[in-house]
Structures are given as C-alpha cells and as structure tokens.
Design a protein around this motif. Structure first.
Motif, PDB file in Angstrom:
ATOM      1  N   VAL A 184       0.854  -1.183   0.000  1.00  0.00           N
ATOM      2  CA  VAL A 184       0.000   0.000   0.000  1.00  0.00           C
ATOM      3  C   VAL A 184       0.894   1.238   0.000  1.00  0.00           C
ATOM      4  CG1 VAL A 184      -1.765   1.320   1.218  1.00  0.00           C
ATOM      5  CG2 VAL A 184      -1.897  -1.182   1.188  1.00  0.00           C
ATOM      6  N   ILE A 185       0.608   2.133  -0.901  1.00  0.00           N
ATOM      7  CA  ILE A 185       1.374   3.375  -1.018  1.00  0.00           C
ATOM      8  C   ILE A 185       0.520   4.497  -0.460  1.00  0.00           C
ATOM      9  CG2 ILE A 185       2.447   5.003  -2.635  1.00  0.00           C
ATOM     10  CD1 ILE A 185       2.685   2.507  -4.562  1.00  0.00           C
ATOM     11  N   GLY A 186       1.028   5.202   0.535  1.00  0.00           N
ATOM     12  CA  GLY A 186       0.293   6.275   1.181  1.00  0.00           C
ATOM     13  C   GLY A 186       0.580   6.268   2.668  1.00  0.00           C
ATOM     14  N   THR A 187       0.176   7.313   3.335  1.00  0.00           N
ATOM     15  CA  THR A 187       0.451   7.480   4.759  1.00  0.00           C
ATOM     16  C   THR A 187      -0.821   7.726   5.518  1.00  0.00           C
ATOM     17  OG1 THR A 187       2.584   8.470   4.175  1.00  0.00           O
ATOM     18  CG2 THR A 187       1.796   8.833   6.430  1.00  0.00           C
ATOM     19  N   ILE A 188      -0.963   7.051   6.636  1.00  0.00           N
ATOM     20  CA  ILE A 188      -2.147   7.253   7.482  1.00  0.00           C
ATOM     21  C   ILE A 188      -2.083   8.655   8.081  1.00  0.00           C
ATOM     22  CG2 ILE A 188      -3.391   6.459   9.542  1.00  0.00           C
ATOM     23  CD1 ILE A 188      -2.090   3.678   9.055  1.00  0.00           C
ATOM     24  N   PRO A 189      -3.109   9.470   7.909  1.00  0.00           N
ATOM     25  CA  PRO A 189      -3.109  10.810   8.513  1.00  0.00           C
ATOM     26  C   PRO A 189      -3.009  10.727  10.042  1.00  0.00           C
ATOM     27  CG  PRO A 189      -4.932  10.568   6.959  1.00  0.00           C
ATOM     28  CD  PRO A 189      -4.352   9.213   7.168  1.00  0.00           C
ATOM     29  N   GLN A 190      -2.287  11.651  10.608  1.00  0.00           N
ATOM     30  CA  GLN A 190      -2.128  11.678  12.080  1.00  0.00           C
ATOM     31  C   GLN A 190      -2.964  12.774  12.692  1.00  0.00           C
ATOM     32  OE1 GLN A 190      -0.449   9.191  13.592  1.00  0.00           O
ATOM     33  NE2 GLN A 190      -0.161   8.393  11.536  1.00  0.00           N
TER      34      GLN A 190
END
Length: 199
Positions: free
Chosen positions: A193-199
C-alpha cells in the motif's frame, strides 16, 4: 479508523493474490462525502497511472463517473453501483441488511431481543458481490465467486499471516488468523500500500 484501514489492506491483499506485483495507492479525503474532493483524488490517481479505482466512501458516484469518463476499471463499496457506473465496472461488496434488520425488529417486538455486539460478513450472508460489469470476463467472475465460496467455507481467510506492514514489520505471523476484535485494532497499512495514514 481500523475499518477503513482493513478495507485498504484487504484490497491490496486481494490484488496480490492474483498479481504479486500489485500495489494500492491510497488517498485519505478526511470525510465521508465531498464530491469535488473525490473527483479530484480520482483524477489525480489516474494521472499517476493507476488502472483500477475503488473507495471507502458514502457517495461513490463522483469516483465512478471519473473512472467511466477516463476508461478506468472501478470497484464499488457499500451497495451495488452498477447502475451508475460505466462498462468498466467490475463489481463490489454490497451489504444485505434486510434479513438481519428483520430479525432484530421481530426480536424487539416479541421481547426476545438481547443486546449484543454483532459482527457479520460474507459467511452470514450480510455481504455479497454486486452485479458484475459487462466487460468482466467469465473466468474472472468464476474466480471471484469461488473466492467468496472459499471465504464462506473458511478455506480462505483474507487476513491469514504472514502479513507485513509497510515498514516490513510482521503484523500477523505465519498461519495466524486474527479474530474480528483483534483486526478491529488495526493501525497499519500492509506492504504494497502506497500512502500514509493521517495523524
């Protein structure tokens, strides 16, 4: 939230089961329905070279319209959206609430209802495949229907380990089949999976 992350992870794991080089690029919109943002995200992903669009949204129509307009395959979520999709609609998961809601109403009316945490899925008949699109090959339809049958029987468990997160950490050990409460603590995206979980 874990449910959203699980859907992204499941999509990637499913894609890997038929294409070991598949990746899933995610965009977090930050809300459940913002048509302009969804259309913009869909166009951006297509511009980056993706070939299938899906979503975890309450209003998928803008995404499906962009996919149709740009000739991209699409997969639905929540309900059968084949009627608002183009020829490159594949299928999607659809919730089947009728039998469960009827049961709960009858129990409430006859005084037998007992509060409980309900978790239902494919094996319970609460989730099914939507209509397949007109361009989906017969062998793909057969493979998808077989996968549903194998999930229902327990032969396939979509989150059976080994599964690693984006950073290479083993999050589900080989042979493990985490239960639903464990899966509902998911706070990671799987490898691929390409992307970052928002914090």
């Amino acid at each position: 939230i874990p449910q959203v992350l699980l859907n992204m992870n499941a999509f990637e794991l499913g894609a890997l089961s038929v294409n070991p080089d598949a990746t899933t690029t995610v965009v977090f919109s930050g809300n459940w329905c913002d048509p302009a943002t969804l259309a913009e995200a869909a166009n951006s992903l297509i511009d980056q070279g993706i070939d299938v669009l899906t979503q975890h949204q309450d209003c998928p129509k803008p995404i499906l319209e962009v996919a149709d307009r740009r000739g991209i395959w699409s997969v639905g979520y929540h309900a059968d959206a084949s009627s608002v999709s183009g020829d490159r609609w594949i299928t999607g998961g659809s919730w089947v609430w009728g039998p469960l809601m009827t049961k709960l109403v009858i129990e409430s009316m006859d005084g037998t209802y007992v509060p409980e945490l309900l978790r239902v899925g494919v094996a319970d008949g609460a989730v099914t495949l939507s209509t397949f699109g007109p361009e989906v090959p017969e062998d793909v339809i057969a493979a998808a229907e077989q996968a549903v049958a194998d999930i229902t029987s327990g032969e396939i468990y979509p989150f059976e380990g080994p599964i690693t997160s984006q950073d290479g950490t083993v999050v589900i050990a080989e042979g493990e089949r985490p239960d639903t409460p464990t899966l509902e603590t998911t706070n990671y995206l799987v490898e691929g999976v390409i992307g970052t979980i928002p914090q």
